[in-house]
Design an enzyme around this catalytic site. Structure first.
Site, PDB file in Angstrom:
ATOM      1  N   HIS A  12       0.868  -1.194   0.000  1.00 17.70           N
ATOM      2  CA  HIS A  12       0.000   0.000   0.000  1.00 17.70           C
ATOM      3  C   HIS A  12       0.895   1.231   0.000  1.00 17.70           C
ATOM      4  O   HIS A  12       1.402   1.640   1.040  1.00 17.70           O
ATOM      5  CB  HIS A  12      -0.901   0.006   1.235  1.00 17.70           C
ATOM      6  CG  HIS A  12      -1.888   1.130   1.262  1.00 17.70           C
ATOM      7  ND1 HIS A  12      -3.241   0.919   1.398  1.00 17.70           N
ATOM      8  CD2 HIS A  12      -1.739   2.475   1.170  1.00 17.70           C
ATOM      9  CE1 HIS A  12      -3.874   2.080   1.399  1.00 17.70           C
ATOM     10  NE2 HIS A  12      -2.965   3.045   1.260  1.00 17.70           N
ATOM     11  N   HIS A  14       1.641   5.305  -1.571  1.00 16.24           N
ATOM     12  CA  HIS A  14       1.281   6.527  -2.289  1.00 16.24           C
ATOM     13  C   HIS A  14       2.547   7.151  -2.860  1.00 16.24           C
ATOM     14  O   HIS A  14       3.488   7.439  -2.110  1.00 16.24           O
ATOM     15  CB  HIS A  14       0.600   7.526  -1.353  1.00 16.24           C
ATOM     16  CG  HIS A  14      -0.714   7.063  -0.822  1.00 16.24           C
ATOM     17  ND1 HIS A  14      -1.905   7.255  -1.503  1.00 16.24           N
ATOM     18  CD2 HIS A  14      -1.032   6.397   0.319  1.00 16.24           C
ATOM     19  CE1 HIS A  14      -2.901   6.739  -0.793  1.00 16.24           C
ATOM     20  NE2 HIS A  14      -2.397   6.209   0.309  1.00 16.24           N
ATOM     21  N   LYS A  96      -9.404  -0.141  -5.860  1.00 12.70           N
ATOM     22  CA  LYS A  96      -9.341   0.451  -4.519  1.00 12.70           C
ATOM     23  C   LYS A  96     -10.608   1.249  -4.274  1.00 12.70           C
ATOM     24  O   LYS A  96     -10.907   2.206  -4.991  1.00 12.70           O
ATOM     25  CB  LYS A  96      -8.112   1.367  -4.398  1.00 12.70           C
ATOM     26  CG  LYS A  96      -8.020   2.131  -3.075  1.00 12.70           C
ATOM     27  CD  LYS A  96      -7.859   1.194  -1.890  1.00 12.70           C
ATOM     28  CE  LYS A  96      -7.841   1.958  -0.568  1.00 12.70           C
ATOM     29  NZ  LYS A  96      -6.615   2.748  -0.358  1.00 12.70           N
ATOM     30  N   HIS A 133     -10.524   1.235   1.827  1.00 14.55           N
ATOM     31  CA  HIS A 133     -10.259   2.141   2.949  1.00 14.55           C
ATOM     32  C   HIS A 133     -11.486   2.063   3.845  1.00 14.55           C
ATOM     33  O   HIS A 133     -12.523   2.660   3.557  1.00 14.55           O
ATOM     34  CB  HIS A 133     -10.035   3.568   2.451  1.00 14.55           C
ATOM     35  CG  HIS A 133      -9.690   4.535   3.548  1.00 14.55           C
ATOM     36  ND1 HIS A 133      -8.509   5.247   3.572  1.00 14.55           N
ATOM     37  CD2 HIS A 133     -10.365   4.916   4.663  1.00 14.55           C
ATOM     38  CE1 HIS A 133      -8.480   6.006   4.658  1.00 14.55           C
ATOM     39  NE2 HIS A 133      -9.606   5.826   5.322  1.00 14.55           N
ATOM     40  N   HIS A 167      -4.796  -0.856   5.788  1.00 12.66           N
ATOM     41  CA  HIS A 167      -4.236  -0.141   6.950  1.00 12.66           C
ATOM     42  C   HIS A 167      -5.121  -0.239   8.200  1.00 12.66           C
ATOM     43  O   HIS A 167      -5.580   0.771   8.729  1.00 12.66           O
ATOM     44  CB  HIS A 167      -3.930   1.319   6.614  1.00 12.66           C
ATOM     45  CG  HIS A 167      -4.980   2.042   5.816  1.00 12.66           C
ATOM     46  ND1 HIS A 167      -6.312   2.110   6.180  1.00 12.66           N
ATOM     47  CD2 HIS A 167      -4.878   2.747   4.676  1.00 12.66           C
ATOM     48  CE1 HIS A 167      -6.972   2.813   5.286  1.00 12.66           C
ATOM     49  NE2 HIS A 167      -6.132   3.216   4.365  1.00 12.66           N
ATOM     50  N   ASP A 239       1.395   2.545   3.544  1.00 15.17           N
ATOM     51  CA  ASP A 239       0.537   3.727   3.425  1.00 15.17           C
ATOM     52  C   ASP A 239       1.393   4.985   3.531  1.00 15.17           C
ATOM     53  O   ASP A 239       0.932   6.028   4.011  1.00 15.17           O
ATOM     54  CB  ASP A 239      -0.573   3.734   4.486  1.00 15.17           C
ATOM     55  CG  ASP A 239      -1.688   4.748   4.178  1.00 15.17           C
ATOM     56  OD1 ASP A 239      -1.768   5.199   3.017  1.00 15.17           O
ATOM     57  OD2 ASP A 239      -2.443   5.100   5.093  1.00 15.17           O
ATOM     58  N   ALA A 255      -3.445  14.685   5.938  1.00 15.39           N
ATOM     59  CA  ALA A 255      -3.311  13.388   6.613  1.00 15.39           C
ATOM     60  C   ALA A 255      -2.340  12.492   5.859  1.00 15.39           C
ATOM     61  O   ALA A 255      -2.512  12.248   4.664  1.00 15.39           O
ATOM     62  CB  ALA A 255      -4.673  12.720   6.723  1.00 15.39           C
TER      63      ALA A 255
END
Length: 336
Positions: A12, A14, A96, A133, A167, A239, A255
């Site tokens: 996971h 980004h 996702k 999520h 997560h 994450d 965040a």
């Protein structure tokens, strides 16, 4: 003391886009590959955009870096023909699902899960993973717990759908994981270490603020025990979520915790402290390969108990990103 990992994976990640992508992508190069999140602006919703994004990641990684890019599409209602096209596209991994507005760049997410069920049924039949999520729009500390009933309903209604709880942050999510064979989960580095008290118990630490927010000590401890005990359906997903420093140290703090450059050394430190280095391979690769049938390229990464100084800032291409443990020392590092 040292350990050599075979083809570690981040399930996971980004990487953002543009100049931020150029800055942060090479900092994940210790991994053999990663599952790449699609919540760009605009989100990655169709195969052509996915392929183009994958190519931008390859360019940002550099010609000398072999890095397996497991690409995802931002969940929208799709027809069988559209799913077949996605499945036939090189690099495609899964879809996702974001509840609408629940986290960064998720405004176009799902508002009514019932409207998604025809797509979910097709995904079940075609063997396409669904990554979720899992948070409600309730009180921030209860959002994951409130979403567990959604996971439970999906697991029952689509028993052959490979459903990944992304997560996870609570002991309750682990209990649910043990209820259904078609559930698996990722957990981050920060949620193995911190609680909400670390984020906001004293002076606010914006670089530890993420969604889902860190929870209680009992939750953290349960996640850590599951990881170091080798839970067979728990996988590492960083994450790692870079934001410009100016958007973290600001009113309306973005965040996300940026952990990519130190994830593997810190995990080795944690597992070594608990006498569980023998479980680290499964956590960072073995479980994911078995659950998802992945065959990453061969890559060996050796970590040893030689301290690493974490930079206070990563800066280039006009971007500045502050990592977790900025300016501090951790006791393990990647062996050159």
């Amino acid at each position: 003391m040292e350990i050599t990992l075979e083809s570690p994976l981040d399930m996971h990640l980004h990487l953002r886009d543009g100049d931020m992508l150029k800055l942060v992508a090479p900092l994940s190069a210790d991994f053999a590959g990663a599952v790449i999140m699609p919540n760009l602006v605009p989100p990655v919703t169709e195969p052509g955009a996915m392929v183009a994004y994958s190519e931008r990641i390859r360019e940002a990684m550099g010609a000398d870096c072999e890095f397996d890019r497991y690409m995802t599409l931002f969940f929208t209602a799709l027809t069988e023909q559209q799913l077949v096209l996605a499945q036939e596209t090189p690099g495609f991994f899964g879809l996702k699902l974001y509840p609408a507005g629940i986290t960064t760049n998720s405004e176009g997410g799902v508002s009514n899960l019932a409207e998604a069920e025809s797509t979910l049924k097709l995904m079940e039949e075609m063997g396409i993973p669904l990554l979720v999520h899992g948070e409600s729009h309730g009180f921030v500390m209860d959002r994951e717990a409130e979403f567990l009933s959604v996971y439970r309903n999906l697991a029952r209604k689509f028993p052959k759908l490979r459903l990944c709880m992304e997560h996870i942050t609570t002991a309750a999510a682990l209990e649910l994981l043990d209820e259904f064979e078609n559930l698996c989960a990722t957990v981050t580095l920060q949620h193995l270490i911190i609680t909400l008290d670390d984020v906001a118990g004293g002076a606010l630490k914006p670089h530890l603020f993420c969604k889902p927010i860190a929870k209680r000590p009992g939750d953290r401890d349960a996640l850590l025990q599951a990881a170091i005990n080798g839970h067979p359906r728990l996988m590492f997903g960083s994450d790692s979520a870079p934001h410009p420093r100016c958007k973290k140290e600001a009113c309306g703090c973005a965040a996300g915790v940026f952990t990519a450059p130190l994830a593997l050394p810190k995990l080795a430190e944690i597992f070594a402290q608990h006498g569980a280095l023998d479980k680290l391979q499964g956590f960072v690769s073995g479980n994911a390969c078995r659950i998802h049938g992945l065959k990453p390229h061969a890559k060996r990464v050796t970590l040893h108990d030689v301290p690493m100084s974490v930079p206070s800032l990563y800066a280039d291409y006009g971007q500045q990103v502050v990592p977790m443990y900025a300016g501090e020392e951790i006791s393990w590092s990647v062996k050159a």
